[in-house]
Design a protein around this motif. Structure first.
Motif, PDB file in Angstrom:
ATOM      1  N   PRO A  94      52.646  41.901  42.831  1.00 51.48           N
ATOM      2  CA  PRO A  94      51.610  42.300  43.798  1.00 51.48           C
ATOM      3  C   PRO A  94      50.230  42.370  43.151  1.00 51.48           C
ATOM      4  CG  PRO A  94      53.555  43.674  44.053  1.00 51.48           C
ATOM      5  CD  PRO A  94      53.788  42.836  42.833  1.00 51.48           C
ATOM      6  N   ALA A  95      49.237  41.938  43.885  1.00 46.62           N
ATOM      7  CA  ALA A  95      47.884  41.809  43.330  1.00 46.62           C
ATOM      8  C   ALA A  95      47.284  43.144  42.908  1.00 46.62           C
ATOM      9  CB  ALA A  95      46.979  41.140  44.366  1.00 46.62           C
ATOM     10  N   ARG A  96      47.696  44.229  43.572  1.00 42.97           N
ATOM     11  CA  ARG A  96      47.079  45.521  43.246  1.00 42.97           C
ATOM     12  C   ARG A  96      47.273  45.905  41.776  1.00 42.97           C
ATOM     13  NH1 ARG A  96      51.621  46.537  46.265  1.00 42.97           N
ATOM     14  NH2 ARG A  96      53.273  47.761  45.238  1.00 42.97           N
ATOM     15  N   ALA A  97      48.298  45.330  41.134  1.00 44.68           N
ATOM     16  CA  ALA A  97      48.549  45.655  39.729  1.00 44.68           C
ATOM     17  C   ALA A  97      47.478  45.070  38.810  1.00 44.68           C
ATOM     18  CB  ALA A  97      49.930  45.147  39.309  1.00 44.68           C
ATOM     19  N   ALA A 105      44.624  45.845  32.163  1.00 43.84           N
ATOM     20  CA  ALA A 105      45.305  45.576  33.433  1.00 43.84           C
ATOM     21  C   ALA A 105      45.914  44.182  33.428  1.00 43.84           C
ATOM     22  CB  ALA A 105      44.317  45.732  34.592  1.00 43.84           C
ATOM     23  N   GLY A 106      45.202  43.216  32.846  1.00 45.39           N
ATOM     24  CA  GLY A 106      45.740  41.863  32.770  1.00 45.39           C
ATOM     25  C   GLY A 106      46.968  41.783  31.879  1.00 45.39           C
ATOM     26  N   ASN A 319      43.536  36.360  44.781  1.00 47.27           N
ATOM     27  CA  ASN A 319      43.540  37.705  45.351  1.00 47.27           C
ATOM     28  C   ASN A 319      42.166  38.362  45.309  1.00 47.27           C
ATOM     29  OD1 ASN A 319      46.536  38.448  45.944  1.00 47.27           O
ATOM     30  ND2 ASN A 319      46.595  37.408  43.963  1.00 47.27           N
ATOM     31  N   ARG A 320      41.147  37.520  45.066  1.00 42.31           N
ATOM     32  CA  ARG A 320      39.749  37.974  45.107  1.00 42.31           C
ATOM     33  C   ARG A 320      39.515  39.191  44.202  1.00 42.31           C
ATOM     34  NH1 ARG A 320      37.760  38.504  51.107  1.00 42.31           N
ATOM     35  NH2 ARG A 320      39.781  39.493  51.406  1.00 42.31           N
ATOM     36  N   LEU A 321      39.995  39.060  42.974  1.00 36.46           N
ATOM     37  CA  LEU A 321      39.728  40.119  42.006  1.00 36.46           C
ATOM     38  C   LEU A 321      38.235  40.144  41.704  1.00 36.46           C
ATOM     39  CD1 LEU A 321      41.446  42.121  40.204  1.00 36.46           C
ATOM     40  CD2 LEU A 321      40.956  40.528  38.333  1.00 36.46           C
ATOM     41  N   VAL A 322      37.632  41.323  41.834  1.00 39.83           N
ATOM     42  CA  VAL A 322      36.185  41.439  41.654  1.00 39.83           C
ATOM     43  C   VAL A 322      35.873  42.324  40.465  1.00 39.83           C
ATOM     44  CG1 VAL A 322      34.194  41.394  43.169  1.00 39.83           C
ATOM     45  CG2 VAL A 322      36.344  42.101  44.092  1.00 39.83           C
ATOM     46  N   VAL A 323      34.911  41.871  39.671  1.00 38.41           N
ATOM     47  CA  VAL A 323      34.410  42.709  38.581  1.00 38.41           C
ATOM     48  C   VAL A 323      33.647  43.860  39.200  1.00 38.41           C
ATOM     49  CG1 VAL A 323      32.872  42.802  36.598  1.00 38.41           C
ATOM     50  CG2 VAL A 323      34.298  40.784  36.962  1.00 38.41           C
ATOM     51  N   ALA A 344      37.923  46.216  37.246  1.00 37.11           N
ATOM     52  CA  ALA A 344      38.120  45.214  38.297  1.00 37.11           C
ATOM     53  C   ALA A 344      38.875  45.859  39.465  1.00 37.11           C
ATOM     54  CB  ALA A 344      38.913  44.013  37.773  1.00 37.11           C
ATOM     55  N   ARG A 345      38.620  45.333  40.643  1.00 33.05           N
ATOM     56  CA  ARG A 345      39.372  45.756  41.819  1.00 33.05           C
ATOM     57  C   ARG A 345      39.727  44.539  42.654  1.00 33.05           C
ATOM     58  NH1 ARG A 345      34.534  48.875  45.149  1.00 33.05           N
ATOM     59  NH2 ARG A 345      33.243  47.039  45.589  1.00 33.05           N
ATOM     60  N   VAL A 346      40.759  44.666  43.437  1.00 31.50           N
ATOM     61  CA  VAL A 346      41.223  43.564  44.281  1.00 31.50           C
ATOM     62  C   VAL A 346      40.450  43.585  45.581  1.00 31.50           C
ATOM     63  CG1 VAL A 346      43.202  42.573  45.485  1.00 31.50           C
ATOM     64  CG2 VAL A 346      43.497  43.613  43.246  1.00 31.50           C
ATOM     65  N   GLY A 347      39.907  42.431  45.971  1.00 34.51           N
ATOM     66  CA  GLY A 347      39.129  42.338  47.198  1.00 34.51           C
ATOM     67  C   GLY A 347      39.968  42.568  48.440  1.00 34.51           C
ATOM     68  N   THR A 348      39.288  42.947  49.527  1.00 34.61           N
ATOM     69  CA  THR A 348      39.991  43.181  50.782  1.00 34.61           C
ATOM     70  C   THR A 348      39.607  42.136  51.801  1.00 34.61           C
ATOM     71  OG1 THR A 348      38.199  44.670  51.448  1.00 34.61           O
ATOM     72  CG2 THR A 348      40.134  45.637  50.366  1.00 34.61           C
TER      73      THR A 348
END
Length: 348
Positions: A94-97, A105-106, A319-323, A344-348
């Motif tokens: 899952p992308a949230r990880a 995190a990577g 998953n549109r991971l954003v810095v 980083a956070r996952v985009g919505t």
């Protein structure tokens, strides 16, 4: 010295790295007992002067009080390659990880992707919360040595299988050490490379042409921010005749980071330009470029690093991971792996 991606998207290196980047010579004295080298020809001569010692390797240094046998090292390389290639053919977690502080995190995400099928406590060997504690690491090592999983364990990786199939306590202890080192070296290096690429791409990461050229992006990232930015060699007579600055008692530090930024080898060396790799069939044969070492001393997992990093980078972009960092500058601390730190956070 920063990378010229955009005025609002730069890098701040640790002071000691900044001092190195300010060095103008290709051969220079670091301290009374150590010489630094950033000259491509001299680097090749130093690497060719003698074989790499086991103590100079991160993975194959002695374990459990004994050297790692050659056949054991070979089995580890093959098992890791098998596990990595099998892992990237499976759907990503899952992308949230992926959200959180990078490159950690990577690293956690990649370990979960490739090695989550291993039985407990084998799967704990490479967990960051465990590896940061010497006491927990020793406890887990002992537990795995005694109980490496049942014979009918489904889904176990080939690396975990080497632990289970060990014939005696020493071989099992060494297999445990090799599992920990191999998974950590691979996942840490790939996560650092993918994270460095995310930062260097900046806002351009969302453009279709950037997505189409991820391989070139990774090669250019390896040039500007090579995770293995320094190779260390213990001193000796083999190096003394190669350059007047090097004495028999001097240790030698080879700096791909400096060579990759030198104007003698590169046009506009500080600029992030993935297009410089367009049409380059074999990037590793490019003069002045040493992302994985020279022949005879290359990274044992080099054939896995770029494919895995591309897969991880693709998952991040899909998953549109954003810095998500308040400051426009990212820190690169003084560590064995050169990696940009950011949230980083996952985009919505």
């Amino acid at each position: 010295m920063t990378t010229a991606t955009a005025p609002s998207h730069s890098i701040v290196f640790a002071p000691r790295i900044q001092d190195l980047l300010a060095t103008t010579g290709k051969v220079f004295r670091i301290d009374p007992a150590k010489v630094g080298v950033a000259d491509s020809r001299l680097m090749a001569e130093i690497v060719a002067a003698r074989p790499v010692l086991s103590t100079e390797r991160s993975v194959y240094k002695p374990a459990a009080g004994a050297d790692i046998p050659h056949d054991s090292a070979t089995r580890t390389i093959r098992a890791l390659g098998q596990d990595a290639m099998a892992g990237i053919r499976t759907p990503p977690p899952p992308a949230r990880a992926m959200a959180g502080p990078w490159p950690y995190a990577g690293t956690s995400y990649l370990r979960r992707w490739l090695f989550s099928t291993d039985p407990l406590p084998v799967s704990l060997l490479s967990k960051r919360g465990v590896t940061r504690s010497d006491a927990l690491s020793r406890l887990v090592d002992r537990a795995v040595t005694v109980w490496p999983g049942s014979a009918d364990q489904d889904g176990r990786t080939a690396l975990a299988g080497l632990i289970h199939d060990a014939d005696d306590p020493l071989e099992r202890k060494q297999a445990v050490a090799m599992y920990r080192r191999a998974t950590a070296t691979l996942c840490d290096g790939v996560a650092a490379l993918a994270g460095n690429a995310l930062w260097l791409m900046g806002p351009d990461r969302d453009r279709p042409e950037a997505r189409a050229g991820l391989t070139a992006v990774l090669w250019e990232t390896l040039r500007l921010l090579p995770p293995a930015w320094m190779l260390y060699r213990n001193g000796g007579a083999a190096y003394a005749g190669l350059h007047p600055e090097i004495r028999p008692e001097d240790d030698v530090a080879l700096f791909p980071l400096l060579m990759h930024r030198h104007r003698d080898y590169w046009a506009d060396p500080l600029e992030f330009r993935p297009e410089r790799w367009d049409g380059v069939a074999d990037p590793e044969r490019t003069p002045g470029f040493m992302p994985f070492g020279f022949d005879g001393a290359r990274c044992w997992a080099k054939h896995l690093v770029v494919p895995l990093a591309e897969r991880l980078l693709t998952a991040a972009l899909d998953n549109r991971l954003v810095v998500h960092t308040p400051q426009p500058q990212a820190q690169v601390p003084l560590r064995s792996l050169l990696s940009v730190r950011f949230e980083a956070r996952v985009g919505t």
